[in-house]
Enzyme design. Structure first.
Site, PDB file in Angstrom:
ATOM      1  N   CYS A 185      81.296  -1.315 124.423  1.00 47.67           N
ATOM      2  CA  CYS A 185      81.925  -1.635 123.133  1.00 47.67           C
ATOM      3  C   CYS A 185      83.292  -2.302 123.254  1.00 47.67           C
ATOM      4  O   CYS A 185      83.628  -3.174 122.453  1.00 47.67           O
ATOM      5  CB  CYS A 185      81.968  -0.383 122.265  1.00 47.67           C
ATOM      6  N   ASP A 210      81.550   4.426 116.420  1.00 48.22           N
ATOM      7  CA  ASP A 210      80.110   4.213 116.610  1.00 48.22           C
ATOM      8  C   ASP A 210      79.418   5.187 115.649  1.00 48.22           C
ATOM      9  O   ASP A 210      79.748   6.375 115.620  1.00 48.22           O
ATOM     10  CB  ASP A 210      79.774   4.536 118.079  1.00 48.22           C
ATOM     11  N   HIS A 270      73.445   9.762 120.327  1.00 49.50           N
ATOM     12  CA  HIS A 270      74.906   9.900 120.300  1.00 49.50           C
ATOM     13  C   HIS A 270      75.444   9.403 118.970  1.00 49.50           C
ATOM     14  O   HIS A 270      74.812   8.577 118.302  1.00 49.50           O
ATOM     15  CB  HIS A 270      75.542   9.101 121.454  1.00 49.50           C
ATOM     16  N   ASP A 306      86.011   3.483 119.692  1.00 50.21           N
ATOM     17  CA  ASP A 306      85.035   4.576 119.880  1.00 50.21           C
ATOM     18  C   ASP A 306      85.557   5.810 120.625  1.00 50.21           C
ATOM     19  O   ASP A 306      84.850   6.369 121.487  1.00 50.21           O
ATOM     20  CB  ASP A 306      83.783   4.043 120.594  1.00 50.21           C
ATOM     21  N   HIS A 355      75.659   5.928 114.116  1.00 49.38           N
ATOM     22  CA  HIS A 355      74.222   5.628 114.085  1.00 49.38           C
ATOM     23  C   HIS A 355      73.463   6.560 113.143  1.00 49.38           C
ATOM     24  O   HIS A 355      73.749   7.763 113.094  1.00 49.38           O
ATOM     25  CB  HIS A 355      73.622   5.774 115.486  1.00 49.38           C
ATOM     26  N   LYS A 410      80.314   1.121 112.846  1.00 45.35           N
ATOM     27  CA  LYS A 410      79.391   0.084 113.319  1.00 45.35           C
ATOM     28  C   LYS A 410      78.157   0.741 113.915  1.00 45.35           C
ATOM     29  O   LYS A 410      78.220   1.872 114.409  1.00 45.35           O
ATOM     30  CB  LYS A 410      80.078  -0.801 114.367  1.00 45.35           C
ATOM     31  N   HIS A 416      67.945   6.016 115.368  1.00 49.69           N
ATOM     32  CA  HIS A 416      68.442   4.651 115.600  1.00 49.69           C
ATOM     33  C   HIS A 416      67.704   3.984 116.769  1.00 49.69           C
ATOM     34  O   HIS A 416      67.329   4.652 117.742  1.00 49.69           O
ATOM     35  CB  HIS A 416      69.950   4.682 115.891  1.00 49.69           C
TER      36      HIS A 416
HETATM   37  C1  VGL Z   1      78.828   2.547 123.364  1.00 50.11           C
HETATM   38  C2  VGL Z   1      76.761   2.660 124.335  1.00 50.11           C
HETATM   39  C3  VGL Z   1      76.187   2.946 123.124  1.00 50.11           C
HETATM   40  C4  VGL Z   1      80.298   2.319 123.530  1.00 50.11           C
HETATM   41  C5  VGL Z   1      78.271   2.812 122.134  1.00 50.11           C
HETATM   42  O1  VGL Z   1      81.093   2.812 122.711  1.00 50.11           O
HETATM   43  O2  VGL Z   1      80.665   1.639 124.506  1.00 50.11           O
HETATM   44  N1  VGL Z   1      78.073   2.454 124.459  1.00 50.11           N
HETATM   45  N2  VGL Z   1      76.944   3.021 122.028  1.00 50.11           N
HETATM   46 ZN    ZN Z   2      76.109   3.632 120.196  1.00 54.81          ZN
END
Ligand code: VGL
Ligand code: ZN
Length: 207
Positions: free
Chosen positions: A154, A49, A84, A11, A51, A109, A55
């Site tokens: 993540c 990441d 995000h 990410d 979404h 994902k 979401h």
């Molecule tokens: C993440 C919170 C929400 C991450 C992703 O990449 O750690 N944290 N979505």
């Molecule tokens: Zn996320």
């Protein structure tokens, strides 16, 4: 260089960089570290990441709930985040300085509206596979090295889940940064320890 291991870069996207809606402190500092590290790996996976608008992990999708509240999703507690990494947005793109052109897979994902996915292996319902386990297995990869953001979400979940698929897992702490929401960073380190994830420095990695 062993072809039986892979680097999983988690990410490294604009929205998680300082100044972004879910900015992780120091997230930009690890970019050159990860770029250098990735050159030592033949197999690299980038996770993204990704979404849909509205979401379930967004506080804005739940009337009366605030950012960082916990929502009772059908699969258990879900932290509510600022919007995000909306699919197709600038914020969901990789940081422009991330320089890993030889990465063989970009694994998205979190695109199912009602289920989050911190882990690159299993969605938050703990049942739905992303397919990463199969991708690695079909290449004979048995060892992974994990880095990126966020250590306590993540990165940590990906590292722990990889152990369920019998992979040997190292998490590179100096190539990762955490959010640290109410002790989550300590908790993540503990969970990784229990799961049998090796928490390592770059100097401990052998080619
Ligand atoms: C993440 C919170 C929400 C991450 C992703 O990449 O750690 N944290 N979505
Ligand atoms: Zn996320």
């Amino acid at each position: 260089m062993s072809s039986k291991r892979a680097l999983i870069v988690v990410d490294m996207q604009n929205d998680f960089m300082p100044g972004g809606p879910l900015g992780v402190t120091g997230g930009d500092e690890i970019i050159p570290v990860i770029n250098r590290l990735a050159r030592r790996f033949e197999n690299v996976v980038l996770t993204q990441d990704w979404h849909c608008p509205g979401h379930t992990s967004f506080a804005s999708s739940h009337a009366g709930q605030d950012v960082f509240d916990t929502f009772d999703a059908f699969y258990g507690p879900q932290v509510l985040w600022p919007d995000h990494c909306v699919m197709g947005s600038k914020g969901a793109e990789f940081h422009p300085q991330l320089d890993i052109p030889h990465a063989g897979l970009i694994l998205r994902k979190g695109y199912h509206r009602d289920v989050d996915s911190y882990s690159a292996f299993l969605e938050a319902d703990r049942k739905t596979r992303t397919g990463l386990d199969g991708w690695l297995a079909s290449r004979g990869i048995t060892e992974i090295v994990v880095c990126g953001v966020a250590t306590d979400f993540c990165v940590g979940w990906t590292a722990c889940d990889a152990r369920h698929f019998n992979l040997s897992v190292a998490m590179v702490d100096e190539a990762s940064r955490g959010i640290d929401l109410e002790g989550s960073l300590d908790r993540a380190h503990r969970n990784m320890d229990i799961a049998g994830v090796d928490i390592v420095t770059i100097s401990q990695l052998v080619d």
